[in-house]
Write a protein that holds these residues in place. Structure first.
Motif, mmCIF file in Angstrom:
data_model
loop_
_atom_site.group_PDB
_atom_site.id
_atom_site.type_symbol
_atom_site.label_atom_id
_atom_site.label_comp_id
_atom_site.label_asym_id
_atom_site.label_seq_id
_atom_site.Cartn_x
_atom_site.Cartn_y
_atom_site.Cartn_z
ATOM 1 N N VAL A 132 14.321 -43.862 -25.676
ATOM 2 C CA VAL A 132 13.043 -43.166 -26.198
ATOM 3 C C VAL A 132 12.454 -44.255 -27.241
ATOM 4 O O VAL A 132 10.982 -44.360 -26.155
ATOM 5 C CB VAL A 132 13.382 -42.266 -26.777
ATOM 6 N N MET A 175 16.247 -42.389 -20.605
ATOM 7 C CA MET A 175 15.494 -41.441 -20.781
ATOM 8 C C MET A 175 16.612 -40.461 -21.981
ATOM 9 O O MET A 175 15.178 -39.423 -22.041
ATOM 10 C CB MET A 175 15.632 -40.277 -19.304
ATOM 11 N N ARG A 218 4.488 -30.945 -12.542
ATOM 12 C CA ARG A 218 5.532 -32.071 -12.705
ATOM 13 C C ARG A 218 6.517 -32.272 -11.973
ATOM 14 O O ARG A 218 7.366 -33.069 -11.221
ATOM 15 C CB ARG A 218 5.947 -31.379 -14.521
ATOM 16 N N GLY A 259 1.413 -47.045 -20.027
ATOM 17 C CA GLY A 259 1.905 -45.981 -20.622
ATOM 18 C C GLY A 259 3.028 -45.398 -21.150
ATOM 19 O O GLY A 259 3.499 -44.506 -20.669
ATOM 20 N N GLY A 260 4.347 -46.063 -19.967
ATOM 21 C CA GLY A 260 5.669 -45.882 -19.984
ATOM 22 C C GLY A 260 5.802 -44.769 -19.790
ATOM 23 O O GLY A 260 7.071 -44.021 -19.994
ATOM 24 N N ARG A 261 5.077 -44.146 -18.176
ATOM 25 C CA ARG A 261 5.833 -42.955 -17.499
ATOM 26 C C ARG A 261 6.904 -43.763 -16.390
ATOM 27 O O ARG A 261 6.011 -44.196 -15.043
ATOM 28 C CB ARG A 261 4.332 -42.270 -17.198
ATOM 29 N N ARG A 276 10.932 -47.167 -24.872
ATOM 30 C CA ARG A 276 9.688 -46.201 -23.403
ATOM 31 C C ARG A 276 8.667 -45.997 -24.494
ATOM 32 O O ARG A 276 7.168 -46.012 -23.755
ATOM 33 C CB ARG A 276 10.350 -44.958 -22.887
ATOM 34 N N GLY A 277 8.746 -45.485 -25.631
ATOM 35 C CA GLY A 277 7.668 -45.143 -26.752
ATOM 36 C C GLY A 277 6.622 -46.448 -26.522
ATOM 37 O O GLY A 277 5.670 -46.661 -26.604
ATOM 38 N N GLY A 285 6.167 -48.212 -24.185
ATOM 39 C CA GLY A 285 5.224 -48.941 -23.570
ATOM 40 C C GLY A 285 3.804 -47.667 -23.531
ATOM 41 O O GLY A 285 2.782 -48.012 -23.038
ATOM 42 N N GLY A 286 4.721 -46.308 -24.296
ATOM 43 C CA GLY A 286 3.788 -45.219 -24.572
ATOM 44 C C GLY A 286 2.456 -45.636 -25.578
ATOM 45 O O GLY A 286 1.652 -44.906 -25.454
ATOM 46 N N ASN A 287 2.549 -46.123 -26.638
ATOM 47 C CA ASN A 287 2.164 -46.186 -27.589
ATOM 48 C C ASN A 287 2.630 -47.415 -28.467
ATOM 49 O O ASN A 287 3.141 -46.722 -29.750
ATOM 50 C CB ASN A 287 1.068 -44.954 -28.506
#
Lengths: 314, 498
Positions: free
Chosen positions: A183, A177, A9, A256-258, A186-187, A189-191
């Motif tokens: 949050v 961030m 990381r 994946g929103g990273r 971004r979420g 994008g993640g799921n």
């Protein structure tokens, strides 16, 4: 166990600043005179609009889409800034607000009809470009004096471009961030399923991210026209690829929103400096684009290595 | 504090469904369900894959609106008007079978997604405290940092986070009244699953309600007050838990299972024979070397996430090139356990998902022969009983268990001699399991080798040889006659302060 996990990381977070420092070190060795207020100012002159365009791209990448129209859009904004804005500020600002609304509507369309963003934005890039050509058929126009004054501000000790980029990175980092709203964005994008099941509207998140992209695209165009004082319909076409490269260079992923706003801004600075380095190396302009590509491949290969160590640690 | 405040007297219906029906296109997922959930009870829901359990849960949490029927929450009719937000207001929340965490966010940020009230200044601190408090309460000794990224956590810990973020009770939120747990223990090892079930009992005794969906019958029988059995979109049986036995529960689900089937198929010889086709050591060291012989079923046991999956990946890589740690002779196929990430091709048809591993065999002049591809797909549809009207339908039209069957068909239908299985039976109903066990045994008798990581002890009984993993090493090796649950557990926990 945490130590082993923190390592990749840390690598991922360190890669953008380390590549920037390496690049600067090479430039300063070749051309020590660049290590001055004036030198940095000259080299990073055009970094701020690129950084803004990169942040615009980052907003769209965060929700798993890709904006292929950002370069054309920034060109259109620059044209608006050089034609309508000086003559009729109210109309100019309304036009920019309209552009942002169109961006939000694109986000809505992409979500509703489940369209591939690449196709929609590729199509829109021709719309933006066409509008820019209609507005300014040949290079020209002039930026409002106040705009030029703002972006050419001479700050003490550290050039304005660096200060403004740092502020941009910090503000976007805090919003995306650290804030509770960021949050959720971004979420999405993640799921997306999880975010929807928790009762959030995916339509709203997508519209918000596209509107943000339009907003930063507008800032980028205005900043660019302030620096160049006149505009051209093709002025920022290369920003599309630069912005995507900047986001990825800065530690982001396509899906994946990273994303990392600080990394993305550093990535944009690195790409800007890569151009200067090639000039200092006296590489003929014929080869410069290819050499820039080679630098990009080198840094992205490092990124791939980081990804691999991450997977091994997992 | 997941305990409901101002709980109503136990026994009154909290949610009642009457003749609820729902169709997705031609598929009738629910054909008139009558069910009530009372305050202060744990209702078990059993049924094989595709019986409609998941759809029913989606109706309860407001994700899916029923086509017909009555649906009341605390006596108020909500049919067709329940949204996710309203269900949450009424105190209904669900732990979904397919995890609903965002892998790119940290544990505390995921709590924020679930709990809209976590916002404003200092929300990070409050979110971290909320999720840590709940994790501590349900899973003492969990070892999960609230700042950790979910993508860094192993599957078991992710499930713990998911469960905790549902049970977490924010400060200004409607009290939690009904929690639906859909296969909550499928990725948890036994001790953690026991912690969860104990928490379910605590929650219920404080007046809350829980619907527990599980394919592990022992869990349902020991935890629930009443058990409803679903089949073909209906509730076909509903009794007090005490009135069920393992056998009668299985019978009610419509599968006749012979418990002794596994035993009668045991090969007579106890010693290991045949050529070694795969061998490996764990990269973290350890003295025991894994060996798998032709025609063997080798089990990998131990607590979830202790290096079993990594070893399977290692073996898979070894088949394609050299590896310092593993050697495999022959072709391999992999049956994924985590369907969503490394199993299905979500945009492809069922047939395409089955035949993808065999395309090189189905070719003619370098092009895929569609007729042969279709034949292979149809053959496996009947052999493994994939419940679909058409193998050309998208893979996601299948229920979870049937998707898993398609993944099995992909591996078994290929030319592979060694088949690696990464806990593939997660969340699969007992009937499907028995079908697949028999198929695995039959294929092993034909000379194929299976290396099978499983988190369920019962599945190890089908294995000829078992290796127990702990902290990335193989710590014990058990032949079929030596295998007991106690020995596996003992090896899994040895050296840890239990």
């Amino acid at each position: 166990m945490t130590g082993a996990l923190a390592n990749p990381r840390l690598l991922r977070a360190l890669l953008p600043p380390v590549s920037l420092i390496l690049l600067l070190a090479v430039i300063f060795t070749i051309q020590p005179r660049a290590m001055s207020y004036l030198g940095l100012n000259l080299m990073l002159n055009l970094a701020l609009p690129i950084a803004l365009a990169t942040i615009a791209q980052l907003c769209v990448i965060a929700v798993n889409d890709l904006d292929l129209s950002i370069g054309a859009f920034v060109s259109l904004v620059a044209c608006i800034g050089a034609t309508i804005l000086p003559e009729n500020p109210a109309l100019g600002l309304a036009a920019l607000a309209g552009c942002i609304a169109v961006y939000a509507a694109l986000g809505a369309l992409i979500h509703w009809r489940n369209l591939p963003a690449i196709v929609v934005t590729l199509g829109m890039s021709f719309v933006w470009l066409g509008a820019a050509v209609l507005l300014l058929p040949s290079p020209g126009g002039s930026a409002p004096a106040w705009l030029s004054a703002v972006v050419k501000l001479r700050t003490p000790a550290i050039p304005f471009a660096i200060l403004a980029s740092a502020l941009l990175a910090l503000l976007v980092h805090l919003f995306l961030m650290r804030s509770s709203l960021g949050v959720v964005l971004r979420g999405a994008g993640g799921n997306p399923q999880a975010v929807r099941r928790a009762g959030w509207s995916l339509l709203k998140t997508k519209m918000a991210m596209y509107a943000l992209c339009g907003f930063f695209g507008c800032l980028s165009g205005l900043c660019l026209v302030g620096l160049t004082t006149s505009a051209d319909a093709n002025i920022a076409l290369r920003y599309t690829l630069l912005s995507i490269a900047g986001v990825i260079l800065g530690g982001g992923e396509f899906t994946g929103g990273r994303v990392s706003p600080i990394g993305a801004v550093i990535g944009a600075l690195t790409l800007t400096l890569a151009g200067s380095l090639l000039t200092f190396l006296r590489i003929s302009p014929d080869w410069q684009i290819g050499a820039q590509g080679a630098i990009l491949i080198l840094v992205l290969a490092l990124r791939a290595l980081v990804n691999r160590t991450e997977r091994r640690a997992a | 504090m997941p305990h409901p405040t101002a709980a109503p007297p136990p026994g009154t219906p909290f949610v009642a469904l009457a003749a609820v029906a729902k169709s997705f296109g031609a598929v009738r997922a629910l054909r008139g369900v009558d069910l009530d959930v009372r305050s202060g009870e744990c209702l078990g829901l059993a049924g094989h894959n595709g019986a409609g359990k998941s759809t029913l849960m989606q109706v309860l949490v407001g994700n899916v609106s029923p086509d017909e029927g009555r649906f009341t929450v605390q006596g108020e009719d909500v049919a067709g008007r329940l949204t996710v937000a309203r269900a949450r207001q009424a105190g209904i929340a669900c732990v979904f079978q397919e995890l609903s965490l965002c892998p790119n966010l940290s544990v505390l940020e995921n709590a924020r997604i679930r709990h809209a009230s976590l916002k404003g200044f200092g929300w990070r601190g409050r979110a971290a405290r909320l999720i840590t408090r709940t994790l501590d309460e349900i899973f003492p000794g969990h070892g999960i940092a609230p700042q950790a990224l979910v993508s860094d956590l192993p599957l078991g810990q992710r499930q713990m986070v998911e469960i905790a973020s549902v049970f977490a009770q924010g400060d200004h939120e409607a009290p939690l009244r009904l929690v639906i747990l859909d296969e909550p223990t499928s990725s948890l090892d036994n001790s953690v699953a026991a912690q969860l079930l104990a928490h379910v009992r605590r929650f219920v005794s404080a007046g809350g309600s829980v619907i527990l969906i599980s394919h592990i019958l022992g869990e349902i029988l020991s935890t629930c007050d009443r058990i409803a059995v679903m089949s073909d979109g209906r509730v076909v049986d509903l009794r007090e838990a005490g009135a069920f036995t393992r056998a009668s529960l299985v019978e009610a689900m419509g599968h006749v299972v012979s418990h002794e089937a596994g035993e009668t198929l045991v090969s007579a010889e106890a010693g290991r024979r045949g050529a070694v086709v795969a061998s490996a050591t764990t990269p973290k060291g350890g003295s025991i070397r894994l060996e798998a012989r032709r025609g063997e079923i080798v089990g990998l046991a131990g607590l979830a996430g202790h290096g079993q999956t990594s070893l399977l990946v290692l073996l898979h890589n070894a088949a394609q090139g050299r590896s310092r740690y593993a050697a495999v002779t022959g072709r391999v196929a992999f049956v994924a356990g985590d369907r969503q990430t490394d199993g299905v091709f979500p945009l492809w048809s069922i047939g395409g998902n089955v035949t993808v591993r065999s395309l090189s065999r189905l070719g003619r002049f370098g092009l895929v022969d569609p007729a042969r591809e279709k034949r292979l797909a149809e053959e496996w549809r009947t052999r493994i009983k994939i419940r679909t009207p058409d193998m050309d339908d998208n893979i996601l039209t299948l229920s979870g268990g049937n998707q898993q069957k398609a993944l099995f068909a992909r591996a078994l239908g290929s030319d592979a001699e060694v088949i690696l299985m990464d806990d593939p039976m997660r969340g699969v109903d007992i009937g499907t399991k028995q079908e697949v066990y028999a198929l695995v045994r039959a294929e092993a008798d034909k000379g194929r080798t299976f290396i099978w990581y499983t988190t369920e002890f019962d599945e190890l009984k089908s294995c000829d040889h078992t290796y127990v993993f702990r902290s990335g090493r193989i710590v014990a090796e058990l032949g079929r006659h030596e295998l007991t649950e106690a020995r596996v557990l003992q090896s899994s926990f040895e050296g840890e302060a239990a």
